[in-house]
Design a protein around this motif. Structure first.
Motif, PDB file in Angstrom:
ATOM      1  N   PHE A 177       0.816  -1.223   0.000  1.00 41.28           N
ATOM      2  CA  PHE A 177       0.000   0.000   0.000  1.00 41.28           C
ATOM      3  C   PHE A 177       0.850   1.273   0.000  1.00 41.28           C
ATOM      4  CE2 PHE A 177      -0.805  -1.089   4.709  1.00 41.28           C
ATOM      5  CZ  PHE A 177      -0.043  -0.059   5.239  1.00 41.28           C
ATOM      6  N   GLY A 233       1.415   1.886  -3.545  1.00 43.35           N
ATOM      7  CA  GLY A 233       0.215   2.028  -4.366  1.00 43.35           C
ATOM      8  C   GLY A 233       0.044   0.892  -5.356  1.00 43.35           C
ATOM      9  N   LYS A 283      -4.738  -3.035  -7.658  1.00 46.44           N
ATOM     10  CA  LYS A 283      -4.534  -2.593  -6.280  1.00 46.44           C
ATOM     11  C   LYS A 283      -5.105  -3.609  -5.296  1.00 46.44           C
ATOM     12  CE  LYS A 283      -4.150   2.282  -7.160  1.00 46.44           C
ATOM     13  NZ  LYS A 283      -3.802   3.278  -6.197  1.00 46.44           N
ATOM     14  N   ASP A 335      -6.077   0.073  -0.792  1.00 50.93           N
ATOM     15  CA  ASP A 335      -6.553   1.346  -0.238  1.00 50.93           C
ATOM     16  C   ASP A 335      -7.273   1.126   1.085  1.00 50.93           C
ATOM     17  OD1 ASP A 335      -5.457   2.647  -2.367  1.00 50.93           O
ATOM     18  OD2 ASP A 335      -7.299   2.643  -3.546  1.00 50.93           O
ATOM     19  N   LYS A 372      -4.684   0.365   3.767  1.00 48.30           N
ATOM     20  CA  LYS A 372      -3.987   1.578   4.178  1.00 48.30           C
ATOM     21  C   LYS A 372      -4.866   2.433   5.088  1.00 48.30           C
ATOM     22  CE  LYS A 372      -1.363   5.261   1.951  1.00 48.30           C
ATOM     23  NZ  LYS A 372      -0.913   5.664   0.618  1.00 48.30           N
ATOM     24  N   LYS A 373      -6.128   2.502   4.745  1.00 47.01           N
ATOM     25  CA  LYS A 373      -7.048   3.307   5.541  1.00 47.01           C
ATOM     26  C   LYS A 373      -7.128   2.756   6.968  1.00 47.01           C
ATOM     27  CE  LYS A 373     -11.610   5.384   5.232  1.00 47.01           C
ATOM     28  NZ  LYS A 373     -12.353   4.756   6.331  1.00 47.01           N
TER      29      LYS A 373
END
Lengths: 962, 259
Positions: A868, A871, A932, A950, A953-954
């Motif tokens: 992450f 990306g 991703k 994503d 990562k959040k």
């Protein structure tokens, strides 16, 4: 005349500081506060005309673009649903704004102002009960140790010269000669000397031979010098150590430090170690022109009581270590490692007298931010860990590295040199800091030891730093040391240890009148250093300091008398033999017992889909992003950063270590990293030590460094060493340090211990987990060979390098189910070293695109972070991971075995890379993908983790996003 | 060729002086660190320099407000010398704390009475923050001639929110092309936090005076002189120098040509 001036923002301007206060109030569950307004208050005393005060307000104190002011406004009183809280400093607490404000007033051409005090006034609107208001005040707006609430309509009191009393000299003798053992102990306790009976008896015998009683000053000087904090009596004394593992073995250790930590350095005997365990920091070679030095300190007790001030003066103190090393080094990086209680800990469970961990953390981070940023030293590395057991006693480690010309690496005080104190003035602050940190914290500490808490003045220290380096380069002094714990008593005592010194205490510049000779001698006021200056250079030296508004004062001279002689206005107040002071401390034998703890082995049914477990691990407080903290530190000032603490396509991935170029015109760099994991210590402190060393070193490897020139520091934070079980685990840990460090070839160059980290509440003692921090520093030949941790390009190969074992004891995976387990990660040092060396050869041949070390959370967390941060997605196959143990996906993914790395390699380099690792454990486990998605296929080749990067990562960024 | 001389001014709390001097050295100038006391005490004179640099830091601890005490000192003690320096057509750059000082002493955006028309106040986040930002350049300023339209620099400040006394000031800045840098996203479009890291009015990150010779900006060009200072240099190909260097080169080139 006394003027009270209030400065506030004109209406309609968004006040960001107040927005923070409002959200903090919401954190307490108080939802009724509608509005908070903030007013800055200045109280100026002096002969000032109305015109002058108007000018001061309009030109200096108010920003006309968005603020307005009022002079002597009518006192506001609480009204219905409107509360006024004005917070001012307590008398004796330094107000850092005073000096600069007075300067500003003088610059305006106004000379009548005598003192300035500041206060913060909050107007809180909303329905609040008295208890709620009290909560807001005490838990958020002020700390009673250094501040108080000003009663409406009164003027804040402070240490105004007019208010303080004059000191009348009165020599105090303490009757030791006639004292019984019981009385001796009472004297020690009453005086907060923290001296034990055998020490008190030695002192009594010494004075018996002199046929007189000691003065209070003499007794204090001995207590400071012999304190755990200054003399490290546990590490240097004798220990009877019993280890009960299978059989029971007992041995007598004469000096634990010598037998373990220092022995490593002695045996390795590295030519690039310049000065070890002698000076305020350890020194190693950087290049042909420069040496670098490194020191890490702790400031735990003060940070527990007043987090901002404690951490503030902690970082301020450790900065003075390199500055006081050799003839002075210029600090070029800071590092900060913290252990706190849990940020979501219920208020109702807090021990009496303890601050909430979230407040402690916010305060500590602010304290480091304030001091580090204002000193212009980048804070580049750190770690933050959390555990319930740190609730009453947080750990705050602060480190600084400095650089100095090679010929400035040694000092020598000569008899006849003058004793010069430079920097800040001496006040009543910090009295008994050294002895205070040599005892346990109690719920009464805040009242007994409030004098030990201070706040710093970084600009004072910055001025002092700038001028000291100028004086150094002009060869104007022969030795330097910092005034830390114990104040002048330790600094002068240390510098004069082989010689002798005569000091006139009434010459020391004071912040205010009223200090006794003894207070002057032991005060720990910040931002002071002591220089030893040849008389013929004194004029030039004083000129350097006065030119930049730094005070420098001759207070005495170094002699050849082998005596420490102190005078106050021509009265002899102390006359102690140096021999007794530095070598007279009785070596006592402490008992130490180590018996391994047995923990419950958790029964976890392996889930088919491990995605939720990975998410929970990423959100674990130890593992989650620390971005909100890192960004509050200036990590790029001085322009040397090569590897920042945050990296990746969005600049938010977690770097393994930091790389800094201290000399901008050179491509040589310094890598700094740290290893800390108290959880392994629950199982076995020996393996905790080995793991910490492995972690610190593998971070250096994963950034593209090598083991060729790596030096390490030890910092032990432990419980009360007078309790055999605490000391037993400490001894075992020290042996772990020895074995691992020798094996890796990494010498210790300096270190520090902070013992007595216990919090006792009504007689019940809560020890912190024995926690070792290993800090590593390494010289890197070519900074352009640095390697970052984020995935670079789709299609690249992903390797795991190093063997995975079924080692889940102390893991974060087990912690998710509240368990510790027993299978602690071990280190096969010889194998690990060979592996590290191969990897650093591969990276110097530029065969590696990215590399990340596996630590908390194991393979799964390391892989996810790489993906992450870059990306990019990854496809990973667990069946290719070299693994020994019960075949379970969760064990392979979450085991925290040491000496492992994830490596990204371009396809064209596959052969060369694999060749370079010939004979080592590694596996090609997958590749980087454009999609991703983070996908892991289990040992049965069925998918066991499947998540969008994503989302991962959040989850990782959320928990500490304050 | 005569060396261009830069006065990097210092006082208590100045801390980006060394890297600022390094940036000027890379641009071909010679820097001297000059303590404010030496200028006030006339041991040194501004007349000996072509460029005056106010570097970053926390002058006097940023007590009262960022840059305020230093600005006050300049106005009271060096006002005349500074006016003369500017009138001789020489250059000034103020970075971060230096920008705060220029604004609070009234040198930027500048008016007849050196009154303060704009300010830099506490970030909307309420915090000091160190992060990299994209900047779009515009306006008329000798320091930014021919630099790329979008550059990438770090900010590191707690008080960088640009505000104006009233709208007429903003209009004047626009009309005179005095707005030199605006925070933006990677493509040069206006963005919200953290693209605009502090809540500055109209994303303003740097301004110049009416002559275009005094530049003040919150971001740190001296921290992006070489590629290894870029946070993602590991992934960059074909980049030769840092984005900040061009600014220093412009200043030095201007002095060579005109002073």
């Amino acid at each position: 005349m006394l003027y009270k001036i209030e400065v506030r923002e004109r209406s309609g301007i968004f006040d960001a500081a107040v927005a923070g206060v409002k959200s903090d109030i919401l954190d307490f569950g108080i939802k009724t506060v509608k509005e908070v307004r903030f007013i800055q208050v200045y109280t100026i005393e002096g002969e000032l005309s109305v015109e002058e005060i108007t000018k001061i307000c309009a030109e200096l104190l108010t920003d006309k673009v968005y603020q307005c002011y009022s002079v002597n406004p009518a006192a506001e009183r609480n009204q219905k649903d409107k509360f006024i809280v004005e917070v001012a400093y307590n008398p004796g607490v330094m107000d850092p704004v005073e000096e600069s404000t007075l300067k500003g007033v003088r610059d305006l051409g106004i000379s009548g102002a005598e003192s300035v005090k500041t206060a913060k006034k909050y107007i809180i609107q909303g329905k609040l009960s008295a208890t709620q208001l009290k909560t807001i005040c005490e838990k958020l707006l002020y700390n009673k140790l250094i501040q108080h609430i000003v009663k409406s309509g009164t003027v804040p009191s402070g240490d105004s010269p007019r208010l303080s009393s004059r000191y009348q000299f009165n020599l105090v003798n303490v009757d030791l000669l006639g004292a019984s053992d019981e009385r001796l102990l009472e004297i020690s306790k009453r005086g907060q000397l923290f001296l034990n009976l055998s020490e008190m008896r030695s002192i009594k015998n010494y004075f018996k031979s002199l046929k007189r009683n000691p003065t209070d000053c003499e007794l204090e000087t001995i207590a400071q010098t012999w304190s755990e904090h200054c003399s490290h009596k546990t590490f240097r004394g004798k220990i009877k150590y019993t280890e009960k593992i299978k059989a029971t073995k007992t041995k007598l250790i004469d000096g634990l430090l010598k037998a373990t930590i220092m022995k490593v350095t002695q045996e390795l005997n590295k030519p690039w170690c310049v000065s070890v365990f002698k000076d305020n920091a350890g020194i190693i070679r950087f290049d042909d022109l420069y040496n670098i030095c490194f020191k890490v300190e702790t400031h735990n007790h003060p940070s527990a009581l007043e987090p901002f001030g404690g951490a503030n003066t902690g970082i301020g103190g450790v900065i003075r270590d390199p500055l006081g090393t050799g003839l002075g080094a210029k600090p070029f990086l800071n590092t900060d490692i913290f252990c706190f209680g849990l940020p979501d800990y219920p208020f109702s469970k807090l021990p009496v007298g303890a601050l909430h961990p979230k407040r402690v953390m916010k305060g500590v981070v602010s304290g480091v931010r304030d001091y580090g940023n204002k000193m212009g030293i980048p804070t580049v590395n750190g770690a933050i860990l959390f555990h319930e057991k740190f609730t009453g006693n947080p750990l705050v480690y602060c480190g600084t590295a400095g650089i100095m010309p090679r010929e400035k690496s040694f000092k020598k005080t000569n008899s006849g040199d003058l004793v010069v104190v430079v920097g800040g003035r001496t006040g009543r602050d910090g009295i008994h800091g050294a002895t205070f940190s040599s005892g346990e914290l109690t719920h009464e500490s805040e009242t007994i030891s409030s004098g030990a808490v201070q706040i710093g003045n970084p600009i004072q220290e910055k001025k002092m730093l700038d001028t000291i380096l100028q004086a150094r380069d002009k060869n104007l002094y022969s030795a330097i040391t910092d005034c830390g714990a114990g104040g002048l008593s330790s600094a002068v005592g240390e510098m004069a240890a082989e010689l002798g010194a005569r000091v006139e205490l009434d010459k020391v510049p004071l912040k205010y009148d009223g200090l006794s000779y003894m207070e002057i001698w032991i005060s720990e006021s910040q931002e002071r250093m002591v220089l030893s200056v040849p008389p013929e250079k004194i004029e030039d030296l004083l000129g350097v300091f006065t030119n930049e508004n730094v005070e420098a004062t001759v207070i005495g001279e170094f002699t050849a008398t082998k005596k420490l002689e102190l005078y106050y206005k021509d009265n002899l107040v102390c006359s102690l033999g140096m021999e007794f002071l530095h070598k007279g401390q009785p070596k006592i034998v402490k008992e130490a017992v180590y018996a391994p703890a047995k923990h419950r082995e958790p029964k976890i049914n392996p889930a088919k889909d491990l995605t939720p477990v990975l998410e929970k691990l990423l959100a674990h407080y130890d593992i989650c992003s620390k971005e909100s903290v890192i960004r509050r530190y200036d990590h790029e000032v001085q322009g040397g950063s090569v590897m920042k603490p945050l990296t990746g396509i969005d600049n938010d991935g977690p770097s393994d270590a930091s790389i800094v170029r201290p000399v901008l015109s050179s491509s040589k760099a310094v890598i700094v990293s740290n290893g800390i994991n108290f959880r392994y210590g629950f199982i076995d402190p020996y393996w905790m030590a080995a793991s910490c060393i492995d972690e610190a070193l593998r971070q250096i490897i994963s950034c593209g460094g090598s083991l060729k020139e790596v030096a390490i520091l030890d910092n032990f934070c432990w419980g009360n060493p007078d309790k055999p079980d605490r000391l037993g685990s400490l001894v075992r840990c020290a042996y772990g340090c020895y074995d691992a460090a020798v094996g890796f070839g990494a010498p210790f160059i300096s270190g520090k211990d902070s013992l007595y980290n216990e919090y006792s509440e009504h007689g019940k003692s809560l020890a912190i987990p024995g926690t070792l921090l290993i800090s590593a520093i390494s010289v890197m030949e070519d900074a352009s060979k640095a390697i970052s941790m984020y995935a670079k390009d789709a299609g690249n190969l992903v390797y795991v390098v190093g063997q995975t074992y079924q080692e889940l004891g102390g893991s974060h995976y087990y912690d998710l189910s509240g368990a510790i387990g027993n299978s602690v990660p071990k280190v096969k040092v010889k194998k690990a070293k060979a592996l590290f060396d191969s990897l650093s050869r591969a990276s110097s041949r530029r065969l590696i695109r990215s590399m990340h070390d596996c630590s908390e959370g194991g393979l799964a967390v390391a892989l996810a972070e790489m993906a992450f941060s870059g990306g990019l997605g990854m496809d990973i196959f667990l069946s290719s991971v070299p693994y020994v143990g019960e075949k379970r996906n969760d064990f392979v993914l979450f085991s925290e075995s040491n000496s492992r790395f994830i490596v990204e390699v371009e396809k064209k380099n596959q052969k060369a890379f694999e060749q370079s690792l010939k004979g080592k454990s590694f596996g090609l486990i997958g590749c980087v993908s454009k999609k991703k998605e983070f996908k892991v296929y289990g040992l049965d080749n069925k998918i066991c983790v499947n998540a969008g990067i994503d989302k991962l990562k959040k989850v990782w960024k959320e928990p500490l996003k304050w | 060729m005569r060396k261009v001389k830069v006065c990097v001014i210092r006082t208590a709390g100045t801390n980006c002086d060394k890297e600022t001097a390094f940036a000027f050295a890379k641009a071909g100038a010679e820097s001297e660190f000059v303590h404010i006391n030496d200028l006030i005490g006339e041991k040194k004179s501004l007349a000996d320099y072509q460029i005056l640099a106010f570097s970053g830091g926390f002058s006097y601890g940023d007590d009262i407000a960022s840059g305020k005490v230093f600005a006050n000192e300049l106005k009271c003690k060096l006002g005349e010398e500074l006016r003369q320096f500017v009138n001789e057509g020489k250059l000034i750059i103020g970075i971060c704390n230096g920008f705060q000082i220029l604004v609070k002493s009234g040198l930027l955006p500048g008016n007849a009475n050196s009154e303060q028309d704009t300010s830099l106040i506490i970030n909307d986040s309420g915090k000091f923050e160190d992060r990299w930002v994209y900047l779009k350049s515009s306006g008329k300023c000798i320091w930014t001639k021919n630099i790329p339209q979008i550059i990438y620099l770090p900010v590191a400040h707690g008080e960088g929110k640009f505000i104006v006394k009233d709208n007429s000031i903003l209009n004047k800045l626009k009309k005179n092309s005095q707005i030199i840098f605006k925070y933006c996203d990677a493509r040069g479009k206006p963005g919200s936090y953290p693209d605009n890291p502090n809540g500055s009015l109209e994303d303003i990150a740097g301004i110049t005076d009416a002559t275009g010779r005094i530049l003040g900006l919150m971001p740190h060009p001296e921290r992006h002189i070489e590629i290894h200072q870029h946070p993602r240099w590991f992934s960059l190909k074909n980049k030769k120098q840092g984005d900040g260097l061009g600014i220093f080169k412009n200043g030095v080139a201007y002095c060579r040509k005109h002073l």
